[in-house]
Design an enzyme around this catalytic site. Structure first.
Site, PDB file in Angstrom:
ATOM      1  N   PRO A 155      12.442 -12.766  -2.552  1.00 36.08           N
ATOM      2  CA  PRO A 155      11.293 -12.986  -1.666  1.00 36.08           C
ATOM      3  C   PRO A 155      10.583 -11.674  -1.344  1.00 36.08           C
ATOM      4  O   PRO A 155      11.197 -10.612  -1.253  1.00 36.08           O
ATOM      5  CB  PRO A 155      11.929 -13.589  -0.404  1.00 36.08           C
ATOM      6  CG  PRO A 155      13.231 -14.164  -0.878  1.00 36.08           C
ATOM      7  CD  PRO A 155      13.698 -13.222  -1.953  1.00 36.08           C
ATOM      8  N   GLU A 193       5.153  -2.495 -12.182  1.00 33.29           N
ATOM      9  CA  GLU A 193       6.485  -1.883 -12.200  1.00 33.29           C
ATOM     10  C   GLU A 193       7.356  -2.496 -13.286  1.00 33.29           C
ATOM     11  O   GLU A 193       8.121  -1.794 -13.952  1.00 33.29           O
ATOM     12  CB  GLU A 193       7.157  -2.050 -10.833  1.00 33.29           C
ATOM     13  CG  GLU A 193       6.541  -1.207  -9.738  1.00 33.29           C
ATOM     14  CD  GLU A 193       7.271  -1.384  -8.417  1.00 33.29           C
ATOM     15  OE1 GLU A 193       8.090  -2.326  -8.315  1.00 33.29           O
ATOM     16  OE2 GLU A 193       7.033  -0.596  -7.493  1.00 33.29           O
ATOM     17  N   LEU A 252      15.405  -4.542   0.648  1.00 29.16           N
ATOM     18  CA  LEU A 252      14.094  -3.912   0.466  1.00 29.16           C
ATOM     19  C   LEU A 252      14.246  -2.594  -0.292  1.00 29.16           C
ATOM     20  O   LEU A 252      15.287  -1.936  -0.208  1.00 29.16           O
ATOM     21  CB  LEU A 252      13.437  -3.651   1.823  1.00 29.16           C
ATOM     22  CG  LEU A 252      12.997  -4.881   2.619  1.00 29.16           C
ATOM     23  CD1 LEU A 252      12.466  -4.455   3.984  1.00 29.16           C
ATOM     24  CD2 LEU A 252      11.944  -5.675   1.864  1.00 29.16           C
ATOM     25  N   GLY A 253      13.202  -2.220  -1.002  1.00 32.46           N
ATOM     26  CA  GLY A 253      13.177  -0.916  -1.658  1.00 32.46           C
ATOM     27  C   GLY A 253      14.014  -0.831  -2.913  1.00 32.46           C
ATOM     28  O   GLY A 253      14.337   0.280  -3.356  1.00 32.46           O
ATOM     29  N   GLU A 260       0.812  -1.214   0.000  1.00 29.18           N
ATOM     30  CA  GLU A 260       0.000   0.000   0.000  1.00 29.18           C
ATOM     31  C   GLU A 260       0.848   1.267   0.000  1.00 29.18           C
ATOM     32  O   GLU A 260       0.500   2.246  -0.666  1.00 29.18           O
ATOM     33  CB  GLU A 260      -0.942  -0.010   1.206  1.00 29.18           C
ATOM     34  CG  GLU A 260      -2.082  -1.019   1.112  1.00 29.18           C
ATOM     35  CD  GLU A 260      -1.654  -2.445   1.402  1.00 29.18           C
ATOM     36  OE1 GLU A 260      -2.458  -3.360   1.143  1.00 29.18           O
ATOM     37  OE2 GLU A 260      -0.514  -2.652   1.892  1.00 29.18           O
TER      38      GLU A 260
END
Length: 444
Positions: A277, A357, A328-329, A62
């Protein structure tokens, strides 16, 4: 069920719910503040006077979807209060908006638990001008507290499956009342809008999916493409794997890797696979599965330690069988290197993950059978020629390898993905227009 009995049950079962959250927090890591005062709506200091725009993005998916909306509102000069329910969502928001947080233009906070007093105290303390819930967050006591405080609440980029509708109708009048309290609802598709109206929503409009307005980091994309060029290998991504899916894909990847090794190909001619993952708590288990197959596994964190883009990092990837995406990111960095992306979360009955994306970067996509969270988008992408559907992991890997050998098909799907994403942009601006109208009506 009515709100009184819901609240009673929530209080009775709250020890179990809090214990479950505590176990989840222990698996994921990070500071969740499960029993923190702010989770119960208690805050130090005076009430806010800045009248922020409150945006709630429950977790990782989100907050990524909300990013273009938050960026647009910040550009207009608004102060943003960004709330989350999970640590992963909060950490991603902190990473995305680090500069704005430092400048005091954006603040993060936990969403209080859905107890009547906690919700009332939260709204009274922060005094938001308007609330925007991303995708599907509907809490009965929170909606009641907002209604009593005359706080306009918008549900944006809303998705609502047949299963969600059935669950909502089974609960009864309480959820119908909760949905009726939204000032405006902006649905992703016409089917979502129709189901939301059946659930009790009104003023439901079709605005599209925020994920088409994604603003991918140009810096990450540039670095990813440069890195891939230096490594010089074909790359297939298996992205956003969830519970049970690593076990599906690792044997298939191993078979393909062994096949290419038996062909006695030079390492530069062999395919490099990335496994990424979805959640950090599964990084170690995925690493164990890969090394258990005696594969040469390189972790993304090892590349960063070596020096991102340096010669030693490039050398590691030239020799590796698999790169484990344990960061992450960085999805733009990963996608920028791929010729094909298998987007998981859809090979087990989990509803699918965001594949837009990848299409936005012109990467051909393969998804599985379980895509209820993105059903309309998947159907449209397949019709447009930007995506393929595979029945299982073995078929997905086979399709990916066939695409690598079919340059014309690969380029055709790449162009189709870029065109498809461009066609569907504009959802954020439509919602921004509605927010501005509500804010103007509030002015004296």
């Amino acid at each position: 069920m009515n709100r009184f009995f819901y609240t009673l049950l929530l209080r009775l079962f709250s020890p179990l719910l809090l214990a479950w959250m505590g176990l989840r927090a222990r698996r994921v890591g990070g500071r969740w503040d499960i029993l923190g005062a702010k989770r119960f709506g208690y805050y130090r200091g005076p009430h806010w006077q800045s009248k922020p725009i409150w945006i709630h993005a429950v977790s990782l998916g989100e907050i990524r979807a909300a990013q273009p909306l938050v960026a647009a509102l910040l550009k207009q000069g608004h102060i943003i209060l960004l709330t989350h329910l999970t640590y992963t969502g909060r950490a991603e928001g902190e990473r995305m908006f680090a500069q704005e947080i430092e400048e005091g233009r954006l603040f993060q906070q936990w969403l209080p638990y859905d107890f009547p007093g906690a919700c009332k105290r939260f709204i009274r303390h922060y005094q938001p001008a308007i609330a925007v819930m991303i995708e599907r967050e509907v809490w009965p006591n929170l909606m009641y507290a907002a209604s009593k405080a005359r706080l306009p609440v918008v549900l944006a980029s809303a998705r609502f499956s047949d299963q969600s509708l059935r669950q909502s109708l089974r609960i009864g009048s309480m959820m119908r009342v909760a949905y009726s309290r939204f000032t405006e609802i902006y649905a992703q598709t016409l089917n979502d809008a129709q189901r939301l109206e059946q659930a009790g929503g009104h003023a439901v409009r079709v605005s599209g999916n925020f994920k088409f307005d994604v603003q991918l980091s140009e810096e990450q994309v540039k670095r990813g493409r440069s890195f891939a060029s230096s490594v010089g290998r074909r790359v297939v991504l298996v992205a956003s794997t969830r519970e049970g899916e690593d076990e599906m894909f690792v044997p298939e990847l191993t078979r393909q890797i062994r096949k290419e090794q038996q062909m006695d190909l030079d390492p530069a001619q062999r395919t490099l696979f990335y496994v990424i993952p979805r959640h950090p708590q599964r990084f170690e288990s995925a690493f164990g599965l890969l090394t258990g197959q005696s594969l040469n596994v390189c972790r993304r964190t090892d590349l960063l330690k070596a020096g991102d883009g340096c010669s030693s990092a490039i050398a590691m990837c030239k020799e590796a069988d698999v790169v484990l995406g344990d960061s992450l990111g960085e999805m733009p960095w990963y996608y920028a290197q791929a010729q094909v992306a298998i987007v998981a979360g859809s090979f087990a009955p989990l509803g699918g993950q965001n594949f837009i994306e990848a299409c936005a970067l012109g990467v051909p996509v393969i998804v599985g059978s379980h895509t209820r969270n993105f059903e309309q988008a998947v159907t449209d992408a397949i019709l447009e020629g930007a995506a393929l559907r595979a029945a299982n992991a073995a078929t997905a890997v086979k399709q990916a390898m066939e695409l690598l050998e079919d340059r014309h098909k690969l380029e055709s799907m790449s162009d189709a993905g870029l065109h498809w994403v461009q066609q569907h942009k504009g959802s954020v601006q439509r919602v921004i227009g509605g927010i501005n109208e509500i804010l103007q009506r509030q002015q004296p």
